[in-house]
Design an enzyme around this catalytic site. Structure first.
Site, PDB file in Angstrom:
ATOM      1  N   ARG A  85     130.012  -7.202 -36.986  1.00 31.76           N
ATOM      2  CA  ARG A  85     130.768  -7.596 -35.784  1.00 31.76           C
ATOM      3  C   ARG A  85     131.191  -9.055 -35.877  1.00 31.76           C
ATOM      4  NH1 ARG A  85     127.818  -6.272 -30.299  1.00 31.76           N
ATOM      5  NH2 ARG A  85     126.695  -8.166 -30.868  1.00 31.76           N
ATOM      6  N   LYS A 187     133.244 -10.762 -29.944  1.00 33.07           N
ATOM      7  CA  LYS A 187     132.240 -11.511 -29.175  1.00 33.07           C
ATOM      8  C   LYS A 187     132.731 -12.961 -29.067  1.00 33.07           C
ATOM      9  CE  LYS A 187     127.332 -11.030 -28.332  1.00 33.07           C
ATOM     10  NZ  LYS A 187     127.463 -10.473 -26.984  1.00 33.07           N
ATOM     11  N   GLU A 223     132.189  -2.138 -18.542  1.00 38.85           N
ATOM     12  CA  GLU A 223     130.842  -2.630 -18.855  1.00 38.85           C
ATOM     13  C   GLU A 223     130.474  -3.740 -17.892  1.00 38.85           C
ATOM     14  OE1 GLU A 223     130.565  -5.075 -22.540  1.00 38.85           O
ATOM     15  OE2 GLU A 223     132.685  -4.631 -22.776  1.00 38.85           O
TER      16      GLU A 223
HETATM   17  C1  COI Z   1     123.404 -10.280 -25.994  1.00 40.46           C
HETATM   18  O1  COI Z   1     122.973  -9.303 -25.376  1.00 40.46           O
HETATM   19  O2  COI Z   1     122.883 -10.658 -27.040  1.00 40.46           O
HETATM   20  C2  COI Z   1     124.537 -11.059 -25.520  1.00 40.46           C
HETATM   21  O3  COI Z   1     125.135 -11.720 -26.300  1.00 40.46           O
HETATM   22  C3  COI Z   1     124.870 -11.085 -24.090  1.00 40.46           C
HETATM   23  C4  COI Z   1     124.706 -12.449 -23.518  1.00 40.46           C
HETATM   24  C5  COI Z   1     125.230 -12.421 -22.161  1.00 40.46           C
HETATM   25  C6  COI Z   1     123.299 -12.904 -23.513  1.00 40.46           C
END
Ligand code: COI
Length: 380
Positions: A85, A187, A223
């Site tokens: 990813r 991301k 989501e």
């Molecule tokens: C994760 O779950 O690792 C994320 O990157 C979400 C983040 C909002 C803590």
């Protein structure tokens, strides 16, 4: 690296950044390859005010965890998927595409140097945050000429304050998380900054998080700001299909596979509509930070819907417990998701007091003693 030793109260971990010994740092030019890099002391960084990340949000990150297991190992979970990813996200944001092997070695090096910050078995986990951004200056909108990659870690407990309690969510009708054909499946840091204002408003109203709707078809759900979503009704577990604006969560995929291959449930990655979620027998969200968290209440246009009388349903519970049991080596890992980073050499009777020893990722052979430590507890 030598330096400070972890001094942490393992019983009061939240989800906050705790300073550790070291972080991994590498630099790459726009037309270069990701190679080299090294561990440096954990600390602040200097940036040009014209840095690409500050002005145009050119940055992406990952989130993964290391666990202290019942067998005395310290393991990573499905790091390959985070590496893939990261390659996708860097490409989408015009950052030099990160080679998955380089990514994995950087994560291993960082965890390996901060082993004493991994919470003891049953007390939480180590959250690993690889992040890469445009460092060089740009005034016009363009990809910059130089990038910095850092991996830092932090011991963590539960993501949501209050630990294992039903989540109180609001369906967000004024803001979208991501646009069709935008960057919702990368991301990208901008996806998270866009979620801050809706989240702040929701928190003022007493909600834990918001459920975002599809920007094109507004009765379809996508989501949360921090996690993917699942619903269970009439024997079928459903999660919104990856449409391009939904993040392909590692935990989302793990829950789908656990539910279909181990729990033998019917699992569908499909369109999920608002009415499906409001009438569901069980609703839960999944994410690396969140793990699996059940939803007890959903508010839509001021109308409140109780889900399973606020209780965690049995399907949610089985998905959650199986996931955690695999991550903590409390059961056999039938998928090959666990990678050992290090193991404890049992030089003392209790795994909690054992001496940490760095071992190659090729495998840990325990010297003696079994698992142990407490169950329950956050993170994971
Ligand atoms: C994760 O779950 O690792 C994320 O990157 C979400 C983040 C909002 C803590």
């Amino acid at each position: 690296m030598t330096g400070k030793k972890a001094k942490i109260d393992w019983d009061s971990l939240g989800f906050d950044a705790v300073e550790t010994r070291s972080m991994f740092k590498a630099i790459c030019s726009q037309d270069g390859q990701w190679t080299g890099g090294s561990l440096v002391p954990y600390g602040t960084i200097e940036l040009s005010p014209a840095a690409g990340v500050l002005n145009y949000g050119q940055g992406v990150f990952e989130g993964t965890k290391a666990f202290h297991t019942a067998k005395g190992n310290i393991v990573l979970f499905r790091i390959d998927r985070n590496a893939e990813r990261m390659a996708l996200s860097t490409k989408r944001l015009c950052i030099p595409i990160m080679d998955p092997d380089f990514f994995k070695q950087a994560v291993l090096a960082t965890v390996g140097d901060n082993l004493d910050y991994v919470p003891p078995y049953g007390k939480g986990s180590m959250y690993i945050r690889p992040i890469v951004w445009g460092t060089a200056p740009a005034l016009g909108v363009r990809p910059v000429s130089e990038y910095t990659f850092i991996v830092f870690v932090s011991p963590v407990g539960s993501y949501f304050k209050g630990g294992i309690k039903p989540l109180n969510l609001k369906v967000e009708t004024h803001f979208h998380r991501a646009a069709p054909k935008g960057i919702g499946n990368a991301k990208a840091i901008g996806n998270y900054s866009a979620s801050l204002y809706p989240l702040a408003l929701a928190k003022q109203e007493g909600f834990d998080e918001v459920i975002y709707l599809d920007a094109r078809i507004e009765d379809r759900v996508e989501e949360l700001g921090s996690a993917n979503l699942f619903i269970y009704k009439d024997g079928v577990l459903k999660t919104p299909k990856l449409s391009g604006s939904i993040l392909d969560g590692v935990t989302r995929n793990s829950v789908c596979r656990i539910a279909s291959e181990l729990l033998e449930l019917q699992v569908e990655e499909t369109d999920v509509y608002l009415k499906d979620i409001l009438e569901a027998d069980e609703v839960f969200c999944s994410g690396t930070a969140v793990t699996v968290a059940h939803v007890g209440r959903i508010t839509f246009n001021d109308k409140v819907f109780e889900i399973n009388q606020g209780q965690m349903g049995s399907v949610t519970e089985k998905c959650k417990e199986t996931l955690i049991a695999i991550q903590r080596e409390e059961m056999e890992d039938p998928f090959g998701w666990i990678i050992p980073v290090a193991c404890l050499l049992y030089t003392s009777p209790s795994p909690r007091d054992a001496t940490l020893s760095r071992m190659p990722a090729s495998g840990c052979k325990k010297k003696g003693g079994g698992g142990g430590g407490g169950g329950g507890g956050g993170g994971g």
